[in-house]
Design a protein around this motif. Structure first.
Motif, short mmCIF file in Angstrom:
data_model
loop_
_atom_site.label_atom_id
_atom_site.label_comp_id
_atom_site.label_asym_id
_atom_site.label_seq_id
_atom_site.Cartn_x
_atom_site.Cartn_y
_atom_site.Cartn_z
N GLU A 148 -6.92 1.57 -8.09
CA GLU A 148 -7.24 0.19 -8.46
C GLU A 148 -7.70 0.14 -9.92
OE1 GLU A 148 -9.79 -3.59 -6.71
OE2 GLU A 148 -10.03 -1.63 -5.77
N GLU A 154 -1.06 -1.95 -5.41
CA GLU A 154 -0.31 -1.69 -4.18
C GLU A 154 -0.65 -0.31 -3.60
OE1 GLU A 154 1.26 -2.65 -7.05
OE2 GLU A 154 1.90 -4.69 -6.57
N TYR A 157 -4.25 -0.37 -2.35
CA TYR A 157 -4.31 -1.06 -1.05
C TYR A 157 -3.86 -0.13 0.07
CZ TYR A 157 -3.48 -4.63 2.52
OH TYR A 157 -3.48 -5.37 3.68
N TYR A 160 -6.61 2.29 0.82
CA TYR A 160 -7.70 1.62 1.53
C TYR A 160 -7.34 1.36 3.00
CZ TYR A 160 -9.86 0.57 -3.05
OH TYR A 160 -10.43 0.65 -4.29
N VAL A 177 -10.03 -3.77 1.08
CA VAL A 177 -8.82 -4.29 1.73
C VAL A 177 -8.77 -5.80 1.60
CG1 VAL A 177 -7.68 -4.61 3.98
CG2 VAL A 177 -8.52 -2.35 3.32
N LEU A 180 -7.95 -6.83 -2.10
CA LEU A 180 -6.60 -6.57 -2.59
C LEU A 180 -5.49 -7.23 -1.78
CD1 LEU A 180 -6.67 -2.87 -3.79
CD2 LEU A 180 -6.76 -4.94 -5.14
N ALA A 181 -5.79 -7.59 -0.54
CA ALA A 181 -4.75 -8.17 0.32
C ALA A 181 -4.02 -9.34 -0.34
CB ALA A 181 -5.34 -8.57 1.67
#
Length: 189
Positions: A148, A154, A157, A160, A177, A180-181
């Motif tokens: 990150e 991506e 994520y 995670y 999570v 970043l979702a």
């Protein structure tokens, strides 16, 4: 009923209680040393129980089986606590040289490298740590954090989510999570 009979019953009852306590203690000790049982329980645990299981897993993963490796791990952690990352790297390097199959040595050296702003070596050590112990959700969390940090949302994520599948109640993983979702939804990971 005679006094001898009463005493015998008390002795038998005490013996049975002692055996039951011993068996329970042995079962609990086995649980503390069985990574797969601890990981399975972690997925099913409520948040309070998850904290206890997390401490047990961390203690288990910190056992090298070697007094000298344990000493190097301890010294490296002390250097990390003192924010002396150069010394920590030296201790953890000695540890990884001494015990190259001990995943926690690689994980801790990755943390020291990251804190010393040595991102490439940190990623390399995290990959080695995860090769040796793919269940180490804190190493996955660290990898996600670095990814990150270097603008790879991506991949971060994905790391995670992998960590969350092992430890669903880890607060930092859950926050990452959720954070970043929205960025990665609709993108292939």
């Amino acid at each position: 009923m005679s006094i001898a009979s009463t005493n015998l019953k008390a002795i038998v009852a005490a013996s049975i209680t002692f055996v039951m306590i011993s068996v329970a203690a042995q079962a609990q000790e086995a649980d503390l040393n069985d990574e797969s049982e601890l990981l399975e329980a972690l997925v099913q645990a409520d948040p309070a129980e998850a904290k206890r299981l997390e401490r047990q897993l961390q203690a288990l993963w910190s056992k090298s089986g070697s007094a000298s490796a344990d000493l190097l791990l301890k010294r490296g952690r002390e250097a990390m606590d003192a924010e002396d990352y150069r010394a920590a790297i030296e201790h953890f390097t000695a540890l990884t040289d001494h015990a190259p199959e001990f995943a926690e040595g690689w994980h801790m050296r990755a943390s020291a490298f990251y804190n010393a702003d040595l991102i490439g070596p940190a990623i390399s050590d995290l990959e080695r740590a995860l090769t040796l112990n793919p269940n180490n959700y804190t190493a996955m969390l660290g990898l996600g954090h670095i990814l990150e940090h270097i603008n790879q949302p991506e991949l971060a994520y994905d790391a995670y989510v992998r960590a969350q599948s092992i430890h669903p109640h880890h607060e930092d993983v859950s926050k990452a999570v959720s954070r970043l979702a929205p960025q990665v939804q609709g993108k292939s990971i």
